[in-house]
Write a protein that holds these residues in place. Structure first.
Motif, PDB file in Angstrom:
ATOM      1  N   CYS A  57       0.841  -1.208   0.000  1.00  0.00           N
ATOM      2  CA  CYS A  57       0.000   0.000   0.000  1.00  0.00           C
ATOM      3  C   CYS A  57       0.873   1.255   0.000  1.00  0.00           C
ATOM      4  O   CYS A  57       0.607   2.204  -0.748  1.00  0.00           O
ATOM      5  CB  CYS A  57      -0.932   0.022   1.213  1.00  0.00           C
ATOM      6  SG  CYS A  57      -2.245  -1.183   1.158  1.00  0.00           S
ATOM      7  N   MET A  58       1.911   1.252   0.814  1.00  0.00           N
ATOM      8  CA  MET A  58       2.805   2.409   0.897  1.00  0.00           C
ATOM      9  C   MET A  58       3.544   2.633  -0.427  1.00  0.00           C
ATOM     10  O   MET A  58       3.674   3.776  -0.887  1.00  0.00           O
ATOM     11  CB  MET A  58       3.801   2.222   2.042  1.00  0.00           C
ATOM     12  CG  MET A  58       3.150   2.243   3.402  1.00  0.00           C
ATOM     13  SD  MET A  58       4.221   1.609   4.691  1.00  0.00           S
ATOM     14  CE  MET A  58       4.887   3.123   5.331  1.00  0.00           C
ATOM     15  N   LEU A  59       4.012   1.556  -1.045  1.00  0.00           N
ATOM     16  CA  LEU A  59       4.694   1.683  -2.332  1.00  0.00           C
ATOM     17  C   LEU A  59       3.754   2.237  -3.404  1.00  0.00           C
ATOM     18  O   LEU A  59       4.153   3.085  -4.209  1.00  0.00           O
ATOM     19  CB  LEU A  59       5.246   0.328  -2.772  1.00  0.00           C
ATOM     20  CG  LEU A  59       6.491  -0.155  -2.045  1.00  0.00           C
ATOM     21  CD1 LEU A  59       6.784  -1.599  -2.418  1.00  0.00           C
ATOM     22  CD2 LEU A  59       7.672   0.729  -2.361  1.00  0.00           C
ATOM     23  N   GLY A  60       2.508   1.761  -3.421  1.00  0.00           N
ATOM     24  CA  GLY A  60       1.537   2.252  -4.388  1.00  0.00           C
ATOM     25  C   GLY A  60       1.227   3.732  -4.211  1.00  0.00           C
ATOM     26  O   GLY A  60       1.205   4.491  -5.179  1.00  0.00           O
ATOM     27  N   VAL A  61       1.005   4.142  -2.983  1.00  0.00           N
ATOM     28  CA  VAL A  61       0.709   5.558  -2.728  1.00  0.00           C
ATOM     29  C   VAL A  61       1.928   6.423  -3.049  1.00  0.00           C
ATOM     30  O   VAL A  61       1.792   7.501  -3.639  1.00  0.00           O
ATOM     31  CB  VAL A  61       0.240   5.765  -1.267  1.00  0.00           C
ATOM     32  CG1 VAL A  61       0.171   7.237  -0.913  1.00  0.00           C
ATOM     33  CG2 VAL A  61      -1.108   5.107  -1.055  1.00  0.00           C
ATOM     34  N   ALA A  68       2.234  12.364  -9.537  1.00  0.00           N
ATOM     35  CA  ALA A  68       1.513  13.637  -9.451  1.00  0.00           C
ATOM     36  C   ALA A  68       2.478  14.806  -9.293  1.00  0.00           C
ATOM     37  O   ALA A  68       2.331  15.838  -9.960  1.00  0.00           O
ATOM     38  CB  ALA A  68       0.532  13.600  -8.278  1.00  0.00           C
ATOM     39  N   VAL A  69       3.478  14.665  -8.438  1.00  0.00           N
ATOM     40  CA  VAL A  69       4.457  15.736  -8.240  1.00  0.00           C
ATOM     41  C   VAL A  69       5.251  15.970  -9.523  1.00  0.00           C
ATOM     42  O   VAL A  69       5.515  17.119  -9.904  1.00  0.00           O
ATOM     43  CB  VAL A  69       5.392  15.408  -7.050  1.00  0.00           C
ATOM     44  CG1 VAL A  69       6.584  16.356  -6.994  1.00  0.00           C
ATOM     45  CG2 VAL A  69       4.625  15.453  -5.748  1.00  0.00           C
ATOM     46  N   PRO A  84      11.426  16.078  -7.743  1.00  0.00           N
ATOM     47  CA  PRO A  84      10.177  15.384  -7.407  1.00  0.00           C
ATOM     48  C   PRO A  84      10.374  14.265  -6.390  1.00  0.00           C
ATOM     49  O   PRO A  84       9.506  14.029  -5.553  1.00  0.00           O
ATOM     50  CB  PRO A  84       9.708  14.804  -8.744  1.00  0.00           C
ATOM     51  CG  PRO A  84      10.469  15.502  -9.790  1.00  0.00           C
ATOM     52  CD  PRO A  84      11.706  16.040  -9.167  1.00  0.00           C
ATOM     53  N   LEU A  85      11.511  13.599  -6.421  1.00  0.00           N
ATOM     54  CA  LEU A  85      11.749  12.506  -5.481  1.00  0.00           C
ATOM     55  C   LEU A  85      11.860  13.028  -4.042  1.00  0.00           C
ATOM     56  O   LEU A  85      11.308  12.434  -3.117  1.00  0.00           O
ATOM     57  CB  LEU A  85      13.018  11.751  -5.874  1.00  0.00           C
ATOM     58  CG  LEU A  85      13.253  10.425  -5.172  1.00  0.00           C
ATOM     59  CD1 LEU A  85      12.095   9.465  -5.439  1.00  0.00           C
ATOM     60  CD2 LEU A  85      14.553   9.815  -5.625  1.00  0.00           C
ATOM     61  N   THR A  86      12.527  14.159  -3.867  1.00  0.00           N
ATOM     62  CA  THR A  86      12.662  14.747  -2.534  1.00  0.00           C
ATOM     63  C   THR A  86      11.317  15.224  -2.006  1.00  0.00           C
ATOM     64  O   THR A  86      10.976  14.985  -0.841  1.00  0.00           O
ATOM     65  CB  THR A  86      13.651  15.929  -2.576  1.00  0.00           C
ATOM     66  OG1 THR A  86      14.893  15.469  -3.094  1.00  0.00           O
ATOM     67  CG2 THR A  86      13.848  16.522  -1.189  1.00  0.00           C
ATOM     68  N   VAL A  87      10.550  15.876  -2.849  1.00  0.00           N
ATOM     69  CA  VAL A  87       9.228  16.361  -2.443  1.00  0.00           C
ATOM     70  C   VAL A  87       8.317  15.192  -2.096  1.00  0.00           C
ATOM     71  O   VAL A  87       7.603  15.217  -1.090  1.00  0.00           O
ATOM     72  CB  VAL A  87       8.599  17.238  -3.549  1.00  0.00           C
ATOM     73  CG1 VAL A  87       7.170  17.601  -3.222  1.00  0.00           C
ATOM     74  CG2 VAL A  87       9.431  18.489  -3.757  1.00  0.00           C
TER      75      VAL A  87
END
Length: 133
Positions: A57-61, A68-69, A84-87
């Motif tokens: 679930c965490m990986l999917g979200v 989206a970012v 985007p990875l940091t955000v």
């Protein structure tokens, strides 16, 4: 998990709970409130608890938030405004810190676990981790 210094269970802090599966007799420990470990280490607490459902679930979200970012980022004059990875890591760290313990307890309840003692039941119902029947 018997207390080596006396009778009964090992003494736990007030925000810790025990969940017991009546069929198998297994006991799991959990916590109510903000999860510092999920905030800092993301998936590691779920992996160490063998909680594969919540890891997925965490990986999917995280993947959805990353997409989206990335889509919302508009380059200005060929310059990247933010990574985007940091955000994504910052946003989802706050999210998992706030809700991981809730996800873990509710998933255990769906697997057949019930509060292990009166204190655990009282804490879980007070903080609305479980609903009264």
């Amino acid at each position: 998990m018997q207390n080596p210094f006396g009778k009964g269970m090992i003494p736990l802090p007030p925000n810790f709970i025990t969940m017991k599966n009546p069929k198998t007799g297994k006991v799991r420990l959990g916590k109510v409130g903000f999860s510092i470990s999920a905030f800092i280490f993301h998936y590691l607490p779920a992996i160490l608890r063998s909680d594969s459902y919540n890891v997925l679930c965490m990986l999917g979200v995280d993947a959805i938030v990353y997409m989206a970012v990335s889509m919302l980022q508009q380059p200005v004059a060929n310059m990247v405004i933010f990574d985007p990875l940091t955000v994504t890591y910052i946003l989802t760290s706050i999210l998992w810190g706030c809700i991981y313990n809730l996800m873990y307890v509710r998933h255990l309840h769906k697997l057949g676990y019930v509060p292990g003692d009166k204190h655990s039941a009282q804490v879980l119902y007070k903080h609305k981790y479980l609903k009264r029947k």
